[in-house]
Design a protein around this motif. Structure first.
Motif, PDB file in Angstrom:
ATOM      1  N   ARG A 169      -3.504  13.549   2.845  1.00  0.00           N
ATOM      2  CA  ARG A 169      -2.536  14.579   3.215  1.00  0.00           C
ATOM      3  C   ARG A 169      -1.617  14.927   2.057  1.00  0.00           C
ATOM      4  O   ARG A 169      -1.244  16.086   1.867  1.00  0.00           O
ATOM      5  CB  ARG A 169      -1.711  14.084   4.411  1.00  0.00           C
ATOM      6  N   TYR A 170      -1.237  13.940   1.268  1.00  0.00           N
ATOM      7  CA  TYR A 170      -0.313  14.169   0.170  1.00  0.00           C
ATOM      8  C   TYR A 170      -1.014  14.410  -1.165  1.00  0.00           C
ATOM      9  O   TYR A 170      -0.368  14.397  -2.215  1.00  0.00           O
ATOM     10  CB  TYR A 170       0.680  13.004   0.064  1.00  0.00           C
ATOM     11  N   GLY A 171      -2.305  14.642  -1.140  1.00  0.00           N
ATOM     12  CA  GLY A 171      -3.000  15.097  -2.334  1.00  0.00           C
ATOM     13  C   GLY A 171      -3.431  14.022  -3.307  1.00  0.00           C
ATOM     14  O   GLY A 171      -3.778  14.331  -4.448  1.00  0.00           O
ATOM     15  N   TYR A 172      -3.464  12.756  -2.886  1.00  0.00           N
ATOM     16  CA  TYR A 172      -3.864  11.687  -3.796  1.00  0.00           C
ATOM     17  C   TYR A 172      -5.379  11.639  -4.048  1.00  0.00           C
ATOM     18  O   TYR A 172      -5.829  10.991  -4.986  1.00  0.00           O
ATOM     19  CB  TYR A 172      -3.418  10.325  -3.252  1.00  0.00           C
ATOM     20  N   GLU A 173      -6.150  12.297  -3.207  1.00  0.00           N
ATOM     21  CA  GLU A 173      -7.613  12.295  -3.312  1.00  0.00           C
ATOM     22  C   GLU A 173      -8.175  10.867  -3.384  1.00  0.00           C
ATOM     23  O   GLU A 173      -8.792  10.448  -4.370  1.00  0.00           O
ATOM     24  CB  GLU A 173      -8.067  13.114  -4.530  1.00  0.00           C
ATOM     25  N   PRO A 174      -7.988  10.088  -2.311  1.00  0.00           N
ATOM     26  CA  PRO A 174      -8.422   8.682  -2.319  1.00  0.00           C
ATOM     27  C   PRO A 174      -9.940   8.548  -2.330  1.00  0.00           C
ATOM     28  O   PRO A 174     -10.659   9.308  -1.678  1.00  0.00           O
ATOM     29  CB  PRO A 174      -7.836   8.136  -1.014  1.00  0.00           C
ATOM     30  N   VAL A 175     -10.419   7.575  -3.093  1.00  0.00           N
ATOM     31  CA  VAL A 175     -11.846   7.258  -3.163  1.00  0.00           C
ATOM     32  C   VAL A 175     -11.994   5.759  -2.925  1.00  0.00           C
ATOM     33  O   VAL A 175     -11.364   4.950  -3.616  1.00  0.00           O
ATOM     34  CB  VAL A 175     -12.450   7.648  -4.530  1.00  0.00           C
ATOM     35  N   ARG A 176     -12.825   5.382  -1.989  1.00  0.00           N
ATOM     36  CA  ARG A 176     -13.028   3.963  -1.673  1.00  0.00           C
ATOM     37  C   ARG A 176     -13.969   3.363  -2.709  1.00  0.00           C
ATOM     38  O   ARG A 176     -15.138   3.723  -2.783  1.00  0.00           O
ATOM     39  CB  ARG A 176     -13.628   3.843  -0.268  1.00  0.00           C
ATOM     40  N   GLU A 177     -13.440   2.470  -3.530  1.00  0.00           N
ATOM     41  CA  GLU A 177     -14.258   1.796  -4.539  1.00  0.00           C
ATOM     42  C   GLU A 177     -14.928   0.542  -3.986  1.00  0.00           C
ATOM     43  O   GLU A 177     -15.847   0.014  -4.593  1.00  0.00           O
ATOM     44  CB  GLU A 177     -13.404   1.419  -5.750  1.00  0.00           C
ATOM     45  N   GLY A 178     -14.464   0.090  -2.876  1.00  0.00           N
ATOM     46  CA  GLY A 178     -15.004  -1.097  -2.225  1.00  0.00           C
ATOM     47  C   GLY A 178     -14.305  -1.259  -0.892  1.00  0.00           C
ATOM     48  O   GLY A 178     -13.390  -0.495  -0.563  1.00  0.00           O
ATOM     49  N   PRO A 179     -14.689  -2.238  -0.100  1.00  0.00           N
ATOM     50  CA  PRO A 179     -14.070  -2.422   1.218  1.00  0.00           C
ATOM     51  C   PRO A 179     -12.557  -2.589   1.169  1.00  0.00           C
ATOM     52  O   PRO A 179     -11.860  -2.186   2.096  1.00  0.00           O
ATOM     53  CB  PRO A 179     -14.753  -3.683   1.750  1.00  0.00           C
ATOM     54  N   THR A 180     -12.051  -3.179   0.074  1.00  0.00           N
ATOM     55  CA  THR A 180     -10.616  -3.479   0.016  1.00  0.00           C
ATOM     56  C   THR A 180      -9.932  -2.828  -1.185  1.00  0.00           C
ATOM     57  O   THR A 180      -8.881  -3.289  -1.619  1.00  0.00           O
ATOM     58  CB  THR A 180     -10.396  -5.001  -0.033  1.00  0.00           C
ATOM     59  N   ARG A 181     -10.526  -1.754  -1.717  1.00  0.00           N
ATOM     60  CA  ARG A 181      -9.946  -1.094  -2.882  1.00  0.00           C
ATOM     61  C   ARG A 181      -9.982   0.424  -2.724  1.00  0.00           C
ATOM     62  O   ARG A 181     -10.998   0.978  -2.347  1.00  0.00           O
ATOM     63  CB  ARG A 181     -10.685  -1.481  -4.171  1.00  0.00           C
ATOM     64  N   LEU A 182      -8.849   1.040  -3.041  1.00  0.00           N
ATOM     65  CA  LEU A 182      -8.757   2.494  -3.037  1.00  0.00           C
ATOM     66  C   LEU A 182      -8.303   2.984  -4.404  1.00  0.00           C
ATOM     67  O   LEU A 182      -7.277   2.536  -4.927  1.00  0.00           O
ATOM     68  CB  LEU A 182      -7.753   2.976  -1.985  1.00  0.00           C
ATOM     69  N   ARG A 183      -9.067   3.901  -4.958  1.00  0.00           N
ATOM     70  CA  ARG A 183      -8.698   4.557  -6.207  1.00  0.00           C
ATOM     71  C   ARG A 183      -8.180   5.942  -5.876  1.00  0.00           C
ATOM     72  O   ARG A 183      -8.754   6.646  -5.021  1.00  0.00           O
ATOM     73  CB  ARG A 183      -9.925   4.650  -7.112  1.00  0.00           C
ATOM     74  N   LEU A 184      -7.103   6.367  -6.512  1.00  0.00           N
ATOM     75  CA  LEU A 184      -6.486   7.656  -6.228  1.00  0.00           C
ATOM     76  C   LEU A 184      -6.783   8.604  -7.389  1.00  0.00           C
ATOM     77  O   LEU A 184      -6.254   8.440  -8.486  1.00  0.00           O
ATOM     78  CB  LEU A 184      -4.977   7.475  -6.017  1.00  0.00           C
ATOM     79  N   ARG A 185      -7.647   9.570  -7.128  1.00  0.00           N
ATOM     80  CA  ARG A 185      -8.164  10.434  -8.192  1.00  0.00           C
ATOM     81  C   ARG A 185      -7.163  11.464  -8.696  1.00  0.00           C
ATOM     82  O   ARG A 185      -7.323  12.012  -9.787  1.00  0.00           O
ATOM     83  CB  ARG A 185      -9.416  11.157  -7.702  1.00  0.00           C
ATOM     84  N   ASN A 186      -6.135  11.757  -7.910  1.00  0.00           N
ATOM     85  CA  ASN A 186      -5.189  12.800  -8.298  1.00  0.00           C
ATOM     86  C   ASN A 186      -3.753  12.299  -8.211  1.00  0.00           C
ATOM     87  O   ASN A 186      -3.389  11.587  -7.278  1.00  0.00           O
ATOM     88  CB  ASN A 186      -5.346  14.029  -7.396  1.00  0.00           C
ATOM     89  N   CYS A 187      -2.942  12.673  -9.185  1.00  0.00           N
ATOM     90  CA  CYS A 187      -1.502  12.395  -9.134  1.00  0.00           C
ATOM     91  C   CYS A 187      -0.793  13.639  -8.618  1.00  0.00           C
ATOM     92  O   CYS A 187      -0.765  14.670  -9.303  1.00  0.00           O
ATOM     93  CB  CYS A 187      -0.962  12.029 -10.511  1.00  0.00           C
ATOM     94  N   PRO A 188      -0.225  13.596  -7.417  1.00  0.00           N
ATOM     95  CA  PRO A 188       0.427  14.775  -6.866  1.00  0.00           C
ATOM     96  C   PRO A 188       1.747  15.132  -7.548  1.00  0.00           C
ATOM     97  O   PRO A 188       2.341  16.159  -7.230  1.00  0.00           O
ATOM     98  CB  PRO A 188       0.656  14.398  -5.393  1.00  0.00           C
ATOM     99  N   PHE A 189       2.182  14.297  -8.493  1.00  0.00           N
ATOM    100  CA  PHE A 189       3.464  14.543  -9.151  1.00  0.00           C
ATOM    101  C   PHE A 189       3.323  15.024 -10.595  1.00  0.00           C
ATOM    102  O   PHE A 189       4.300  15.093 -11.335  1.00  0.00           O
ATOM    103  CB  PHE A 189       4.324  13.275  -9.104  1.00  0.00           C
TER     104      PHE A 189
END
Length: 250
Positions: A169-189
């Motif tokens: 919703r806030y534009g971070y563009e989350p990508v699941r790298e694994g079951p317990t890891r999230l990478r955020l492809r975009n910096c909304p700031f």
């Protein structure tokens, strides 16, 4: 959660549609004329403002109404009732159009900084106040989300799934790298983060950490891992909780 993501995508689509409607030159000029008039404008006045026929103006005005940019009603100018059909008049709506690809959330950053200025305490500097407010806002949002969805105990896997809607919703563009890891492809700031990385990245980490706390996600932390072109924060397992991940999720 799915409905929030759908609403977000619908809002983006609506903004793009509105911008598309304004791409036509005469339509854009009439819209500008009506916004600046400070009163309801008749179809004839709108047509005259760009030098086109009344019929063609009606076509463009209806497109602007359909896009939610103008509202229309029938009214006699000056409040004087005359014989015959009352003319149709147009006024701007309160719609605000913002389209940014990739997504930017400068209004959130500005709101956090304003609250920091207004609440800065005697024993902290401006940067410390900003980080405090960012963590507080994130925690409040996490608490509100938990109250809404009532997810029960959240281990890393389910917790990150619950976080993804906010991040999307806030534009971070989350990508699941694994079951317990999230990478955020975009910096909304961006590009503001590039001008003051220590301040903005610190606020960003505090905001996401606060959200995890408010949502009561166990075994996950927001850590600074700067990468060019991406968000400086990633969500991953606490070092001390790695051995308990499976237990927490089951």
């Amino acid at each position: 959660m799915a409905s929030d993501q759908t609403a977000r995508h619908d809002a983006v689509g609506s903004a793009i549609d509105s911008v598309s409607v304004l791409s036509e030159y005469s339509r854009r000029r009439m819209f500008t004329f009506i916004r600046r008039a400070g009163r309801a404008v008749t179809r004839d006045e709108a047509a005259a403002s760009v030098g086109i026929s009344r019929k063609l103006a009606a076509f463009h005005l209806d497109k602007l109404v359909d896009a939610g940019l103008l509202s229309a009603r029938y009214e006699t100018p000056g409040g004087i009732r005359k014989v015959g059909r009352r003319p149709k008049v147009y006024e701007p709506t309160d719609a605000q159009i913002t389209v940014s690809i990739p997504d930017r959330r400068h209004e959130l950053l500005a709101d956090l900084l304003l609250d920091a200025v207004l609440t800065e305490e005697a024993d902290e500097n401006a940067a410390q106040a900003a980080v405090r407010i960012a963590e507080q806002r994130g925690r409040q949002m996490g608490e509100a989300a938990r109250e809404e969805i009532r997810p029960g105990r959240l281990g890393p896997e389910r917790g990150l799934t619950a976080c993804e809607w906010l991040l999307d919703r806030y534009g971070y563009e989350p990508v699941r790298e694994g079951p317990t890891r999230l990478r955020l492809r975009n910096c909304p700031f961006q590009p503001l983060a590039a001008k003051a990385p220590d301040l903005v990245c610190g606020m960003n980490q505090a905001f996401l950490s606060g959200y995890l706390t408010g949502l009561q996600v166990n075994g996950v932390q927001a850590v600074l891992v700067p990468e060019p072109g991406e968000c400086c924060v990633r969500l991953g397992p606490n070092d001390t909780d790695r051995d308990d991940q499976l237990l927490q999720d089951h």
